[in-house]
Scaffold this motif. Structure first.
Motif, PDB file in Angstrom:
ATOM      1  N   PHE A  47       0.631   5.335   0.634  1.00  0.00           N
ATOM      2  CA  PHE A  47      -0.256   6.292   1.300  1.00  0.00           C
ATOM      3  C   PHE A  47      -0.118   7.696   0.719  1.00  0.00           C
ATOM      4  CE2 PHE A  47      -1.485   3.512   4.733  1.00  0.00           C
ATOM      5  CZ  PHE A  47      -0.404   2.657   4.901  1.00  0.00           C
ATOM      6  N   ARG A  98       9.481   0.791  -1.558  1.00  0.00           N
ATOM      7  CA  ARG A  98       9.421   0.093  -0.282  1.00  0.00           C
ATOM      8  C   ARG A  98       8.317  -0.954  -0.282  1.00  0.00           C
ATOM      9  NH1 ARG A  98       8.022   3.238   5.248  1.00  0.00           N
ATOM     10  NH2 ARG A  98       6.105   3.598   4.080  1.00  0.00           N
ATOM     11  N   ALA A  99       7.168  -0.581  -0.850  1.00  0.00           N
ATOM     12  CA  ALA A  99       6.064  -1.542  -0.920  1.00  0.00           C
ATOM     13  C   ALA A  99       6.409  -2.688  -1.866  1.00  0.00           C
ATOM     14  CB  ALA A  99       4.785  -0.834  -1.367  1.00  0.00           C
ATOM     15  N   ASN A 101       4.400   8.347   4.507  1.00  0.00           N
ATOM     16  CA  ASN A 101       4.677   7.533   5.703  1.00  0.00           C
ATOM     17  C   ASN A 101       6.005   6.797   5.622  1.00  0.00           C
ATOM     18  OD1 ASN A 101       2.335   8.329   6.946  1.00  0.00           O
ATOM     19  ND2 ASN A 101       1.145   6.589   6.206  1.00  0.00           N
ATOM     20  N   LEU A 102       7.020   7.455   5.078  1.00  0.00           N
ATOM     21  CA  LEU A 102       8.359   6.858   5.114  1.00  0.00           C
ATOM     22  C   LEU A 102       8.876   6.908   6.536  1.00  0.00           C
ATOM     23  CD1 LEU A 102      10.153   8.290   1.952  1.00  0.00           C
ATOM     24  CD2 LEU A 102       9.228   6.009   2.301  1.00  0.00           C
ATOM     25  N   PHE A 103       9.794   6.033   6.874  1.00  0.00           N
ATOM     26  CA  PHE A 103      10.377   6.024   8.219  1.00  0.00           C
ATOM     27  C   PHE A 103      11.491   7.072   8.246  1.00  0.00           C
ATOM     28  CE2 PHE A 103       7.663   2.699   8.794  1.00  0.00           C
ATOM     29  CZ  PHE A 103       8.017   1.485   8.216  1.00  0.00           C
ATOM     30  N   PRO A 104      11.303   8.175   8.981  1.00  0.00           N
ATOM     31  CA  PRO A 104      12.257   9.291   8.896  1.00  0.00           C
ATOM     32  C   PRO A 104      13.625   8.989   9.489  1.00  0.00           C
ATOM     33  CG  PRO A 104      10.592   9.739  10.557  1.00  0.00           C
ATOM     34  CD  PRO A 104      10.178   8.482   9.887  1.00  0.00           C
ATOM     35  N   HIS A 105      13.695   7.964  10.330  1.00  0.00           N
ATOM     36  CA  HIS A 105      14.983   7.696  10.980  1.00  0.00           C
ATOM     37  C   HIS A 105      15.845   6.748  10.151  1.00  0.00           C
ATOM     38  CE1 HIS A 105      12.281   4.467  12.032  1.00  0.00           C
ATOM     39  NE2 HIS A 105      13.235   3.761  12.592  1.00  0.00           N
ATOM     40  N   SER A 158      13.811  13.414   4.857  1.00  0.00           N
ATOM     41  CA  SER A 158      13.719  14.873   4.988  1.00  0.00           C
ATOM     42  C   SER A 158      14.555  15.585   3.923  1.00  0.00           C
ATOM     43  CB  SER A 158      14.183  15.312   6.376  1.00  0.00           C
ATOM     44  OG  SER A 158      15.512  14.880   6.597  1.00  0.00           O
ATOM     45  N   ILE A 173       0.835  -1.197   0.000  1.00  0.00           N
ATOM     46  CA  ILE A 173       0.000   0.000   0.000  1.00  0.00           C
ATOM     47  C   ILE A 173       0.865   1.239   0.000  1.00  0.00           C
ATOM     48  CG2 ILE A 173      -0.303  -0.113   2.504  1.00  0.00           C
ATOM     49  CD1 ILE A 173      -3.122   1.106   2.033  1.00  0.00           C
TER      50      ILE A 173
END
Lengths: 253, 250
Positions: B93, B159-160, B97-101, B145, B91
């Motif tokens: 979005f 990523r998906a 909703n990527l993981f910022p860290h 970022s 999915i």
């Protein structure tokens, strides 16, 4: 200006006892107790925070009760409960031997800190946008995997400042262990002035040590905050500036 | 590939999905359009079990989603089984909703390594290829970022895809993007469709729907109002409500 009252304070006595053996032991115990209690407190906090936001009502309830009870009673009272109270209730020779005053203090401070850490970690977890959990779960992670790999690492950024606060408070709260006769910095000072009656001088010695400890840990907190900001702008901290100035070839992390 | 049978979903007193029937065959691209509040996002979230439906059934590749059928009785699946099913559905979005860290590559290898236990070296190799495929081969170590919206969304798609899903869901993937960046994301989606991925896309990009969709579905107030191939849908819609909606956005 000449005061009508004489000031009985001898700064040379402060210097004399600043590195006194008993004082140094007291300072070391203070740091040691605070470190253990804070570490255990953080671990308890993480476990109970995840329970607090869980879908399982039993987990939520247990965690809620823990936080309510421990935050709702003074730590001095908890200390007396764990040491003197339990000693009265549990009439067992071996138990009393195992539960030394020092251990009672560390246990009490750990459990106490755990309750406050639960709320701090919970706030950190809830500050992460829900989209992150959605993304993690959508990729096939279980709730626990998502917590460990996605939510908690990001929550650290929110959790570290108040945790640093807690530790600095903890350093000072160890003085409450005085009440059950544990040797830490404040009781060390008292032992000496009970003997030589230089009350003010010894209290100043203790104050200097508390200030030294809290200042050093404040600097470490700033470093920890900078480290947690991985992937974003790294702020310049005093620590990193010192590293650059003092370490030959040293570069900012 | 995907079959929804009489799906109902309620939030509190609000019936958000009212008897949705949907069937998507392998390799088909369905585009869902409709006004906000029509339940489109909720439907997508029900398909990958982020939301649990109240009534009806959803089948992914023939398997009932979220429940096990034993002796005619439906029992809720445990978390692990649901997670496994979700791993086969990708999915994307609206808010990326990527993981910022984690870096771009880090985002992409996270799930394969953690969920599918793929060895890290292999995941990194596949990850690099996927990033190259979406046109970001030079941005492996960039953090979210540091990327533009269009770049972030393309990383999100990669990523998906890293989980090798059977079905890809897109929830308004370009709605949060500056207009100049929309094209690059749509291009990636078009390529994906051309490669035969089964896709369900919620979008307002009608050009995309006309070009790529096998079927366009119009949802309003929790119901499917009309479902037709794009030429029929855009040129001669049957329902009045569809016509009103189209007149507002075309």
């Amino acid at each position: 200006m000449v005061l009508a009252i004489g000031i009985r304070f001898d700064p040379s006595v402060v210097w004399e006892f600043l590195f006194n053996g008993v004082i140094l032991r007291g300072a070391r115990e203070t740091i040691w107790i605070a470190l253990i209690a804070q570490t255990v407190g953080i671990l308890l906090g993480m476990v109970f925070a995840v329970m607090r936001v869980s879908r399982n009502p039993a987990a939520r309830g247990a965690s809620g009760f823990y936080v309510w009870f421990v935050r709702g009673t003074p730590v001095l009272l908890q200390l007396l409960l764990v040491s003197f109270g339990l000693r009265q209730m549990i009439d067992n020779e071996m138990f009393r031997e195992v539960l030394t005053r020092w251990r009672a203090a560390v246990i009490t401070f750990s459990v106490n800190e755990g309750a406050y850490m639960t709320e701090i970690v919970r706030a950190g977890i809830q500050s992460i946008p829900s989209g992150q959990m959605d993304a993690a779960r959508s990729l096939g992670m279980t709730n626990l995997q998502a917590m460990r790999r996605v939510i908690l690492p990001q929550a650290l950024r929110v959790i570290i400042p108040p945790t640093g606060n807690e530790f600095i408070a903890m350093l000072k709260n160890t003085s409450i262990a005085f009440a059950i006769g544990v040797l830490e910095l404040s009781s060390a000072a008292r032992r000496i002035y009970a003997d030589n009656f230089k009350v003010m001088e010894l209290l100043v010695v203790a104050a200097i040590w508390y200030l030294a400890m809290t200042t050093v840990f404040s600097l470490l907190q700033a470093e920890a905050e900078a480290w947690a900001s991985a992937g974003r702008e790294r702020p310049k901290t005093l620590g990193s500036l010192l590293v650059r100035a003092l370490v030959p070839g040293g570069r900012e992390r | 590939m995907l079959r929804c049978e009489q799906v109902w979903k309620r939030f509190g007193k609000l019936e958000v999905l009212q008897g949705i029937d949907l069937e998507v065959s392998r390799g088909e691209v369905f585009v869902i359009v409709g006004p906000s509040g029509s339940g489109k996002s909720t439907l997508l979230r029900c398909i990958n079990h982020l939301e649990v439906i109240d009534k009806g059934r959803i089948y992914i590749d023939g398997e009932l989603l979220g429940y096990r059928e034993a002796d005619g009785v439906l029992k809720e699946q445990d978390e692990r089984s649901v997670a496994r099913t979700r791993a086969s559905i990708g999915i994307v979005f609206q808010q990326f909703n990527l993981f910022p860290h984690l870096s771009a590559l880090g985002n992409i290898i996270e799930a394969p390594v953690q969920v599918k236990k793929v060895p890290k070296a292999e995941a990194v190799k596949t990850g690099k290829e996927l990033l190259r495929k979406v046109g970001l081969g030079d941005k492996l170590d960039a953090y979210p970022s540091q990327l533009s919206g269009g770049q972030q969304q393309r990383v999100a798609i990669a990523r998906a895809l890293a989980m090798q899903p059977k079905l890809m869901l897109f929830d308004e993937p370009t709605s949060a993007l500056d207009p100049e960046l929309v094209g690059e994301v749509l291009d990636v989606m078009k390529n994906l469709a051309a490669e035969g991925m089964t896709m369900v896309v919620i979008t307002h990009e009608m050009g995309f729907a006309r070009e790529v969709a096998d079927r366009v579905v119009f949802m309003d107030e929790g119901r499917i109002v009309e479902s037709a191939p794009p030429e029929e849908f855009f040129q001669s819609p049957r329902e009045q409500r569809t016509r009103v909606f189209l007149s507002k956005i075309l």
